[in-house]
Write an enzyme that holds these catalytic residues in place. Sequence first.
Site, PDB file in Angstrom:
ATOM      1  N   ALA A  73     -34.657 -22.686 -56.619  1.00 48.57           N
ATOM      2  CA  ALA A  73     -33.659 -23.724 -56.915  1.00 48.57           C
ATOM      3  C   ALA A  73     -34.240 -25.096 -56.635  1.00 48.57           C
ATOM      4  O   ALA A  73     -35.211 -25.240 -55.891  1.00 48.57           O
ATOM      5  CB  ALA A  73     -32.404 -23.529 -56.067  1.00 48.57           C
ATOM      6  N   THR A 114     -24.474 -22.086 -53.931  1.00 50.58           N
ATOM      7  CA  THR A 114     -24.250 -22.990 -52.803  1.00 50.58           C
ATOM      8  C   THR A 114     -22.790 -23.381 -52.607  1.00 50.58           C
ATOM      9  O   THR A 114     -21.985 -23.340 -53.550  1.00 50.58           O
ATOM     10  CB  THR A 114     -25.071 -24.279 -53.025  1.00 50.58           C
ATOM     11  OG1 THR A 114     -24.781 -25.232 -52.015  1.00 50.58           O
ATOM     12  CG2 THR A 114     -24.748 -24.913 -54.377  1.00 50.58           C
ATOM     13  N   TYR A 138     -26.653 -32.294 -57.698  1.00 46.52           N
ATOM     14  CA  TYR A 138     -27.096 -30.990 -57.173  1.00 46.52           C
ATOM     15  C   TYR A 138     -25.987 -29.945 -57.317  1.00 46.52           C
ATOM     16  O   TYR A 138     -26.196 -28.865 -57.881  1.00 46.52           O
ATOM     17  CB  TYR A 138     -27.515 -31.122 -55.709  1.00 46.52           C
ATOM     18  CG  TYR A 138     -27.674 -29.788 -55.015  1.00 46.52           C
ATOM     19  CD1 TYR A 138     -28.677 -28.897 -55.400  1.00 46.52           C
ATOM     20  CD2 TYR A 138     -26.807 -29.404 -53.992  1.00 46.52           C
ATOM     21  CE1 TYR A 138     -28.810 -27.658 -54.774  1.00 46.52           C
ATOM     22  CE2 TYR A 138     -26.940 -28.183 -53.363  1.00 46.52           C
ATOM     23  CZ  TYR A 138     -27.934 -27.314 -53.760  1.00 46.52           C
ATOM     24  OH  TYR A 138     -28.068 -26.084 -53.149  1.00 46.52           O
ATOM     25  N   LYS A 142     -25.887 -26.617 -59.875  1.00 44.61           N
ATOM     26  CA  LYS A 142     -25.742 -25.253 -59.345  1.00 44.61           C
ATOM     27  C   LYS A 142     -24.494 -24.588 -59.925  1.00 44.61           C
ATOM     28  O   LYS A 142     -24.502 -23.390 -60.230  1.00 44.61           O
ATOM     29  CB  LYS A 142     -25.672 -25.273 -57.815  1.00 44.61           C
ATOM     30  CG  LYS A 142     -26.987 -25.629 -57.133  1.00 44.61           C
ATOM     31  CD  LYS A 142     -28.091 -24.631 -57.414  1.00 44.61           C
ATOM     32  CE  LYS A 142     -27.854 -23.303 -56.728  1.00 44.61           C
ATOM     33  NZ  LYS A 142     -28.955 -22.335 -56.973  1.00 44.61           N
ATOM     34  N   TRP A 163     -25.867 -24.278 -45.512  1.00 44.34           N
ATOM     35  CA  TRP A 163     -26.586 -24.709 -44.313  1.00 44.34           C
ATOM     36  C   TRP A 163     -27.679 -23.707 -43.918  1.00 44.34           C
ATOM     37  O   TRP A 163     -27.779 -23.257 -42.779  1.00 44.34           O
ATOM     38  CB  TRP A 163     -25.621 -24.915 -43.158  1.00 44.34           C
ATOM     39  CG  TRP A 163     -24.607 -26.006 -43.352  1.00 44.34           C
ATOM     40  CD1 TRP A 163     -24.177 -26.522 -44.533  1.00 44.34           C
ATOM     41  CD2 TRP A 163     -23.882 -26.700 -42.322  1.00 44.34           C
ATOM     42  NE1 TRP A 163     -23.236 -27.498 -44.317  1.00 44.34           N
ATOM     43  CE2 TRP A 163     -23.030 -27.635 -42.967  1.00 44.34           C
ATOM     44  CE3 TRP A 163     -23.859 -26.618 -40.943  1.00 44.34           C
ATOM     45  CZ2 TRP A 163     -22.172 -28.486 -42.264  1.00 44.34           C
ATOM     46  CZ3 TRP A 163     -23.002 -27.456 -40.242  1.00 44.34           C
ATOM     47  CH2 TRP A 163     -22.177 -28.374 -40.885  1.00 44.34           C
TER      48      TRP A 163
END
Length: 317
Positions: A73, A114, A138, A142, A163
């Site tokens: 990614a 994510t 971002y 995703k 995280w």
Amino acid sequence: MIWVIGSTGMLGAEFCRLLEKNKIQFVGTSSDVDAREYAALKAFADKWETENYMEAHKNGTAGRIQWIVNCSAYTAVEKAESDKEAAKALNVDAARNIARTAREIGAKLIHISTDYVFNGRADSPYNEDDAKSPLGVYGQTKSDGEDEIQKLMTQYFIIRTSWLYGFNRPNFVYTMAQLMNTKEEIKVVNDQIGSPTFTADLAEAMLMIIKNCEKAGTNIFSKEKVPYGVYHFTNEGKCSWFDFALEIQRLLKKCKLISNDCKVNSCTTQEYGAKVERPAYSVLSKEKIKAALKTKIPKWQDSLDRFIKDERFEIPQ
């Protein structure tokens, strides 16, 4: 046979180590096979199966690529804002190409996503079917990558995490350890809430999904089969980045890995001067994956303790 894409990254390398430990056949690729190009992926898959199928068949092992696990990614959140095309190429185009390749060769797919697909304005953990509303490039890329997979495939597992930390790559734990060992004081934001995730725990969950599906076989009505779809996985519990930093410092001192008495100060995201808006609350509900795998998930504090005590842990110089 499992094909791990992004095998040299933080999660990919951890997953490959787990496969080696369990003596599971796999092949790993990184920049040597450009996932942004469908032709490159398909050529690799065709070549690998042509060269290995007969030998594997002779030895009674799996010569076909049965799973593709995508750990690759574009993750530079701030840089993505000015590098939109690069983020799109890795997070959207590559996801589409990988899904297309998996469909063409008859492989199942595990794709890592994510918490940034959500805007972070909730006040309770996000469920898998909650509406997506990413804040920046971002998160948007995703989210779009997830959509591409869902358009092309039915045999997929999209796993959202948050995280993430582990070996092989810079991450928050290593950064904090280095700063705490060299600085008199640092500041860490206290108004972003989430769940730290140890790569080793996520890798275990990924392998559990694969083993479960293989055990259930082709019987789509098997009660043991984990249903395809979107899942959330992080370690249990929640904290701010400031809380996370304090726990890192406590464990480092407990393990006598630092002697420096660095003062850790809290600040707001605005005070810190972040250039990109980030989710203020990105806790993910894990009830779905816990029920599907019939497993418990370690608390983030316990997993952090295991990480720091691991012989591979070393504070960057």
